[in-house]
Design a protein around this motif. Structure first.
Motif, mmCIF file in Angstrom:
data_model
loop_
_atom_site.group_PDB
_atom_site.id
_atom_site.type_symbol
_atom_site.label_atom_id
_atom_site.label_comp_id
_atom_site.label_asym_id
_atom_site.label_seq_id
_atom_site.Cartn_x
_atom_site.Cartn_y
_atom_site.Cartn_z
ATOM 1 N N ALA A 20 37.822 39.208 48.769
ATOM 2 C CA ALA A 20 37.897 40.051 47.560
ATOM 3 C C ALA A 20 37.631 41.584 48.230
ATOM 4 C CB ALA A 20 37.284 39.801 46.442
ATOM 5 N N LEU A 21 36.497 41.855 48.607
ATOM 6 C CA LEU A 21 36.208 43.114 49.171
ATOM 7 C C LEU A 21 37.051 43.628 49.968
ATOM 8 C CD1 LEU A 21 32.370 42.308 49.347
ATOM 9 C CD2 LEU A 21 33.411 43.839 47.692
ATOM 10 N N LYS A 22 37.362 42.810 51.218
ATOM 11 C CA LYS A 22 38.406 43.297 52.094
ATOM 12 C C LYS A 22 39.745 43.625 51.716
ATOM 13 C CE LYS A 22 36.194 41.073 56.035
ATOM 14 N NZ LYS A 22 36.210 40.077 57.114
ATOM 15 N N LYS A 23 40.231 42.967 50.799
ATOM 16 C CA LYS A 23 41.409 42.925 49.896
ATOM 17 C C LYS A 23 41.500 44.587 49.405
ATOM 18 C CE LYS A 23 44.748 41.416 46.709
ATOM 19 N NZ LYS A 23 45.248 40.340 45.822
ATOM 20 N N PHE A 24 40.699 44.941 48.918
ATOM 21 C CA PHE A 24 40.586 46.394 48.286
ATOM 22 C C PHE A 24 40.003 47.605 48.930
ATOM 23 C CE2 PHE A 24 41.125 43.097 45.038
ATOM 24 C CZ PHE A 24 42.221 43.632 44.403
ATOM 25 N N GLY A 25 39.709 47.286 50.253
ATOM 26 C CA GLY A 25 39.207 48.397 51.135
ATOM 27 C C GLY A 25 37.959 48.609 51.475
ATOM 28 N N ASP A 132 39.116 47.392 28.552
ATOM 29 C CA ASP A 132 37.842 47.102 28.073
ATOM 30 C C ASP A 132 37.418 45.727 27.881
ATOM 31 O OD1 ASP A 132 37.532 49.965 27.348
ATOM 32 O OD2 ASP A 132 38.956 49.507 25.443
ATOM 33 N N THR A 133 38.282 44.791 27.938
ATOM 34 C CA THR A 133 38.187 43.454 28.111
ATOM 35 C C THR A 133 38.850 42.905 29.110
ATOM 36 O OG1 THR A 133 38.183 43.313 25.557
ATOM 37 C CG2 THR A 133 38.399 41.164 26.860
ATOM 38 N N LEU A 134 38.300 41.997 29.839
ATOM 39 C CA LEU A 134 38.664 41.401 31.211
ATOM 40 C C LEU A 134 38.605 39.802 30.999
ATOM 41 C CD1 LEU A 134 36.744 43.469 33.928
ATOM 42 C CD2 LEU A 134 38.987 43.803 33.153
ATOM 43 N N GLU A 135 39.488 39.131 31.723
ATOM 44 C CA GLU A 135 39.620 37.740 31.625
ATOM 45 C C GLU A 135 39.139 37.417 33.236
ATOM 46 O OE1 GLU A 135 42.502 33.772 31.415
ATOM 47 O OE2 GLU A 135 43.238 35.808 31.455
ATOM 48 N N LEU A 136 38.005 36.680 33.368
ATOM 49 C CA LEU A 136 37.401 36.134 34.547
ATOM 50 C C LEU A 136 37.057 34.758 34.522
ATOM 51 C CD1 LEU A 136 35.020 39.425 34.981
ATOM 52 C CD2 LEU A 136 37.189 39.083 36.041
ATOM 53 N N HIS A 137 36.621 34.278 35.502
ATOM 54 C CA HIS A 137 36.203 32.851 35.441
ATOM 55 C C HIS A 137 34.742 32.435 35.730
ATOM 56 C CE1 HIS A 137 37.275 28.570 36.387
ATOM 57 N NE2 HIS A 137 36.337 28.728 37.292
ATOM 58 N N ILE A 138 34.060 31.569 34.923
ATOM 59 C CA ILE A 138 32.859 31.287 34.864
ATOM 60 C C ILE A 138 32.817 29.559 35.544
ATOM 61 C CG2 ILE A 138 31.918 32.461 33.293
ATOM 62 C CD1 ILE A 138 31.782 30.442 31.229
ATOM 63 N N MET A 198 25.850 39.502 36.796
ATOM 64 C CA MET A 198 26.846 39.056 35.943
ATOM 65 C C MET A 198 27.119 37.524 36.454
ATOM 66 S SD MET A 198 29.963 41.151 37.229
ATOM 67 C CE MET A 198 31.529 40.289 36.343
ATOM 68 N N MET A 199 27.397 36.745 35.338
ATOM 69 C CA MET A 199 27.557 35.386 35.585
ATOM 70 C C MET A 199 29.222 35.209 35.776
ATOM 71 S SD MET A 199 24.929 33.763 35.622
ATOM 72 C CE MET A 199 25.576 32.122 35.913
ATOM 73 N N PRO A 200 30.283 35.778 35.231
ATOM 74 C CA PRO A 200 31.582 35.635 35.602
ATOM 75 C C PRO A 200 31.649 35.950 37.077
ATOM 76 C CG PRO A 200 31.101 36.719 33.328
ATOM 77 C CD PRO A 200 29.922 36.593 33.844
ATOM 78 N N HIS A 201 32.846 35.425 37.592
ATOM 79 C CA HIS A 201 33.316 35.761 38.982
ATOM 80 C C HIS A 201 34.794 36.529 39.071
ATOM 81 C CE1 HIS A 201 30.918 32.549 41.041
ATOM 82 N NE2 HIS A 201 30.834 31.942 39.872
ATOM 83 N N PRO A 202 34.563 38.024 39.494
ATOM 84 C CA PRO A 202 35.716 38.578 39.505
ATOM 85 C C PRO A 202 36.504 38.336 40.787
ATOM 86 C CG PRO A 202 33.677 40.071 40.047
ATOM 87 C CD PRO A 202 33.302 38.707 39.387
ATOM 88 N N GLU A 203 35.816 37.969 41.949
ATOM 89 C CA GLU A 203 36.340 37.633 43.237
ATOM 90 C C GLU A 203 37.265 36.359 43.016
ATOM 91 O OE1 GLU A 203 32.677 34.704 43.173
ATOM 92 O OE2 GLU A 203 33.400 36.868 42.312
ATOM 93 N N ALA A 209 48.170 33.913 41.958
ATOM 94 C CA ALA A 209 48.342 32.444 42.121
ATOM 95 C C ALA A 209 47.078 31.621 41.844
ATOM 96 C CB ALA A 209 48.513 32.384 43.478
ATOM 97 N N LEU A 210 45.826 32.921 41.637
ATOM 98 C CA LEU A 210 44.438 32.251 41.455
ATOM 99 C C LEU A 210 44.258 32.478 39.899
ATOM 100 C CD1 LEU A 210 42.682 33.798 44.474
ATOM 101 C CD2 LEU A 210 43.521 31.338 44.249
ATOM 102 N N SER A 211 45.333 32.342 39.062
ATOM 103 C CA SER A 211 45.185 32.404 37.604
ATOM 104 C C SER A 211 45.007 33.765 37.041
ATOM 105 C CB SER A 211 44.279 31.334 36.791
ATOM 106 O OG SER A 211 43.024 31.781 37.156
ATOM 107 N N GLY A 212 45.059 34.719 37.544
ATOM 108 C CA GLY A 212 44.885 36.188 37.045
ATOM 109 C C GLY A 212 44.513 37.383 37.965
ATOM 110 N N GLU A 213 44.550 38.379 37.530
ATOM 111 C CA GLU A 213 44.340 39.636 38.308
ATOM 112 C C GLU A 213 43.201 40.696 37.964
ATOM 113 O OE1 GLU A 213 47.612 40.989 41.108
ATOM 114 O OE2 GLU A 213 48.558 40.666 39.110
ATOM 115 N N ASP A 214 42.698 40.177 36.547
ATOM 116 C CA ASP A 214 41.529 40.885 36.028
ATOM 117 C C ASP A 214 40.363 41.702 37.119
ATOM 118 O OD1 ASP A 214 43.251 41.576 33.834
ATOM 119 O OD2 ASP A 214 41.553 40.616 32.339
ATOM 120 N N GLY A 215 39.956 40.605 38.048
ATOM 121 C CA GLY A 215 39.109 40.586 39.196
ATOM 122 C C GLY A 215 39.772 41.824 39.882
ATOM 123 N N SER A 216 41.001 42.115 40.254
ATOM 124 C CA SER A 216 41.491 43.366 40.995
ATOM 125 C C SER A 216 41.025 44.613 40.357
ATOM 126 C CB SER A 216 43.164 42.980 40.975
ATOM 127 O OG SER A 216 43.165 41.893 41.611
#
Length: 227
Positions: A20-25, A132-138, A198-203, A209-216
């Motif tokens: 994730a970190l490398k994908k965004f620079g 203001d609201t993100l969909e993430l995974h726990i 934070m408990m949710p996983h933005p990565e 294909a990984l069910s969402g892009e709010d982590g992006s």
């Protein structure tokens, strides 16, 4: 921007975070928990997983790893430190964030997508973010954030709550609280706002294909703020 991800025995999201970190620079380096020094970093990440098998208390053994002295010094010098899931647990066990993370309210492991409402954008992590609201995974068994009445007052007074569990439109109530966390807290800052747990996983949410892009959205905003 240079980032560092710490790998502990039992980490299982360290490579996901690296991707994730490398994908965004970010120019990211992986550091083993038994090392003594951090490389030059603009951001240090403690990833999710089950460090030391979650024995004793989640994160308690990892908080005593050799590298944590350098993480502590980096954080106390104003460096940006982010702990995700088990990384959040390590941060509270190390005393870098207040409170504790207890067993989930219904004593079950939770693995699902959730919505979180961003509560504080006056920091490098969320300043200028376009939602203001993100969909993430726990995915956790001990994500139930708890602290004393005195601590929660201090956290409120210092605007340290980063994220609340919510619904898609940002309503915060007990129906949208997956684990029993006090006040629906999903993430907090230290007083200086350079440390985020934070408990949710933005990565886990950086590709359709990984069910969402709010982590992006989160990572792209973060690196722009750190540049």
């Amino acid at each position: 921007m240079n980032s560092t991800v710490i790998t502990f025995p039992g980490s299982n999201c360290d490579r996901d975070m690296d991707v994730a970190l490398k994908k965004f620079g970010f120019k990211n380096k992986m550091v083993w928990h038994d090392d003594l020094e951090l490389p030059k970093s603009d951001l240090v990440v403690l990833p999710g997983g089950f460090s030391y098998g979650d024995y004793l208390r989640c994160g308690s053994m990892a908080s005593k790893s050799k590298i944590m002295k350098s993480v502590l010094n980096f954080a106390q010098g104003g460096g940006k430190v982010m702990g995700i899931c088990n990384g959040f647990q390590i941060l509270v066990e190390a005393g870098l964030l207040p409170g504790v993370l207890l067993r989930n309210k219904y004593m079950e492991f939770i693995c699902k997508n959730v919505y979180v409402k961003i509560n504080n954008k006056d920091n490098s992590y969320f300043k200028g973010i376009k939602k203001d609201t993100l969909e993430l995974h726990i995915a956790h068994n001990e994500g139930n954030y708890f602290c004393s009445k005195e601590q929660i007052k201090e956290i409120d007074d210092n605007n340290q709550i980063a994220l609340f569990y919510s619904n898609i439109v940002g309503n915060v109530n007990k129906e949208n609280n997956p684990n029993g966390s006090i006040k629906n807290i999903a993430g907090i800052f230290n007083k200086e706002k350079n440390i985020l747990g934070m408990m949710p996983h933005p990565e886990r949410m950086i590709d359709p294909a990984l069910s969402g892009e709010d982590g992006s959205i989160f990572f792209e905003n973060l690196i722009n703020n750190l540049r």
